[in-house]
Design a protein around this motif. Structure first.
Motif, short mmCIF file in Angstrom:
data_model
loop_
_atom_site.label_atom_id
_atom_site.label_comp_id
_atom_site.label_asym_id
_atom_site.label_seq_id
_atom_site.Cartn_x
_atom_site.Cartn_y
_atom_site.Cartn_z
N PRO A 88 0.95 -1.52 0.22
CA PRO A 88 -0.28 0.03 -0.28
C PRO A 88 0.86 1.49 -0.06
O PRO A 88 0.74 2.06 -0.56
N ALA A 89 1.98 1.09 0.64
CA ALA A 89 2.58 2.39 0.37
C ALA A 89 3.23 3.14 -1.03
O ALA A 89 3.05 4.09 -1.21
N PHE A 90 3.86 1.48 -1.26
CA PHE A 90 3.71 1.91 -3.13
C PHE A 90 2.68 2.71 -3.93
O PHE A 90 3.32 3.41 -4.17
N VAL A 91 1.90 2.06 -3.49
CA VAL A 91 0.42 2.22 -4.15
C VAL A 91 0.53 3.97 -4.08
O VAL A 91 -0.15 4.64 -4.79
N VAL A 92 -0.10 3.93 -2.48
CA VAL A 92 -0.21 5.84 -2.11
C VAL A 92 0.77 6.49 -2.49
O VAL A 92 0.97 7.58 -2.80
N HIS A 93 2.38 6.18 -2.85
CA HIS A 93 3.63 7.58 -2.90
C HIS A 93 2.73 7.26 -4.51
O HIS A 93 3.02 8.65 -5.25
N VAL A 94 2.79 6.32 -5.43
CA VAL A 94 2.67 6.53 -6.95
C VAL A 94 1.39 6.96 -7.15
O VAL A 94 1.55 8.20 -7.98
N TRP A 95 0.08 6.77 -6.59
CA TRP A 95 -1.13 7.39 -6.59
C TRP A 95 -0.64 9.39 -6.00
O TRP A 95 -0.81 10.00 -7.03
N ALA A 96 0.18 9.64 -4.76
CA ALA A 96 -0.03 11.06 -4.98
C ALA A 96 1.21 11.81 -5.66
O ALA A 96 0.94 12.76 -5.72
N ALA A 97 1.65 11.06 -6.37
CA ALA A 97 2.56 11.09 -7.28
C ALA A 97 2.36 11.56 -8.32
O ALA A 97 2.37 13.32 -8.92
N VAL A 98 0.85 10.74 -8.75
CA VAL A 98 0.40 11.04 -10.68
C VAL A 98 -0.65 12.16 -10.12
O VAL A 98 -0.53 13.70 -11.03
N GLN A 99 -1.04 12.01 -9.06
CA GLN A 99 -2.00 13.26 -8.87
C GLN A 99 -1.38 14.74 -8.70
O GLN A 99 -1.83 15.79 -9.17
N LEU A 100 0.26 14.37 -7.98
CA LEU A 100 0.83 15.92 -7.44
C LEU A 100 0.85 16.29 -9.26
O LEU A 100 1.15 17.85 -9.45
N THR A 101 1.25 15.49 -9.65
CA THR A 101 2.31 15.86 -11.60
C THR A 101 0.99 17.08 -12.40
O THR A 101 1.24 18.02 -12.63
N SER A 102 -0.47 15.90 -12.09
CA SER A 102 -0.85 16.92 -12.83
C SER A 102 -1.92 17.62 -12.36
O SER A 102 -1.70 18.64 -12.73
N ARG A 103 -1.40 18.02 -11.18
CA ARG A 103 -2.15 19.56 -10.42
C ARG A 103 -0.84 20.51 -10.58
O ARG A 103 -1.55 21.58 -11.16
N ASP A 104 0.21 20.37 -10.73
CA ASP A 104 1.40 20.79 -11.13
C ASP A 104 1.57 21.48 -12.80
O ASP A 104 1.05 22.88 -12.95
N ARG A 105 0.77 20.44 -13.80
CA ARG A 105 0.59 20.95 -14.81
C ARG A 105 -0.50 21.83 -15.00
O ARG A 105 -0.09 22.96 -15.87
N ALA A 106 -1.28 21.62 -14.39
CA ALA A 106 -2.62 22.41 -14.60
C ALA A 106 -2.86 24.19 -14.14
O ALA A 106 -3.15 25.12 -15.18
#
Ligand code: HEM
Length: 237
Positions: A88-106
């Protein structure tokens, strides 16, 4: 007539949910889950270095991983407890990374502040590409040593044999070396981001802690890189 607007129906977002929704909350989650994996990697390298002591030592370490905690824990239960935290630590880490990247792009400005924007996104862009490469490595790595499907002669209870069999092929060694560099760079940037996120980047005492963490990341990278090379060159085998 009832006129429930979406706003009226929405439940208030509190506690952990609101933390998760916020940018800083996601950064905290990334820092904590990253630290969990950092700790795992140190223990993992410590175990893997047994390869230099020979087959008995490495295989005994592999057996120990499965019987540790007995008689309170059953066979492999400790390993499963670790997996229950790590996956779960790995999944949540990737999930947060993807969301932060798309937020950063937006939220990225189009024309202004280009220089600052380029600098700040270079690190995060290399982090996300490095992260994808590490994910691909991890899939291969599990197929190699845990499931044995890509290992040339997998033997479930002989880790030493599996490691030597895998690293006798130079393309695999090149792939592992590149992956270890990616892990090292990821850790190096991750450590700095963590200190930034946790607000530990100001006090003088934290310089020492940060330096220790950076030295650990460098030793971790060099230690991991040494194993495939030691096998390929015949030092181990
Ligand atoms: C050259 C460096 C590495 C070597 C020689 C190595 C070796 C191994 C071996 C032999 C196993 C199987 C252990 C067993 O079945 O008891 C294993 C499992 C594993 N390794 Fe590595 N590893 C290396 C680097 C890494 C890195 C960098 C990561 C993470 C990014 C990693 C993550 C894992 C995971 C998650 C497992 C599965 C553990 C489990 O069974 O739950 N390894 N590794």
């Amino acid at each position: 007539m009832l006129n429930a607007t979406p706003l009226a129906r929405a439940r208030p977002i509190t506690g952990l949910a609101s933390l998760w929704r916020s940018t800083i909350g996601k950064k905290y989650v990334m820092a904590i889950t990253g630290l969990i994996w950092f700790g795992y990697l140190i223990v993992h390298l410590w175990g893997n270095l047994n390869v230099y002591a020979g087959p008995v030592f490495l295989n005994t370490y592999g057996d120990w991983l499965r019987i540790v905690g007995e008689p309170f824990l059953g066979y492999s239960q400790f390993l499963w407890l670790a997996r229950i935290i790590l996956i779960p630590a790995f999944v949540v880490h990737v999930w947060a990374a993807v969301q932060l990247t798309s937020r950063d792009r937006a939220s990225r400005p189009r024309r202004y502040d280009m220089r600052k924007n380029l600098e700040s996104t270079f690190a995060s862009r290399t982090m996300i590409f490095g992260g994808i490469f590490i994910l691909l490595f991890l899939i291969y790595h599990l197929l190699d040593f845990t499931f044995g499907t890509v290992n040339p002669s997998y033997q479930p209870s002989d880790i030493y044999h599996n490691v030597v069999a895998s690293f006798q092929r130079w393309p695999v060694v090149v792939f592992y070396e590149l992956a270890m560099i990616a892990v090292g760079l990821h850790l190096f940037h991750g450590i700095w981001s963590t200190f930034q996120t946790l607000g530990w980047n100001t006090a003088r005492i934290t310089h020492g802690v940060r330096n220790v963490a950076t030295v650990c990341a460098v030793l971790l990278t060099l230690g991991n890189m040494s194993i495939p090379l030691a096998v390929l060159s015949g030092i181990v085998g």
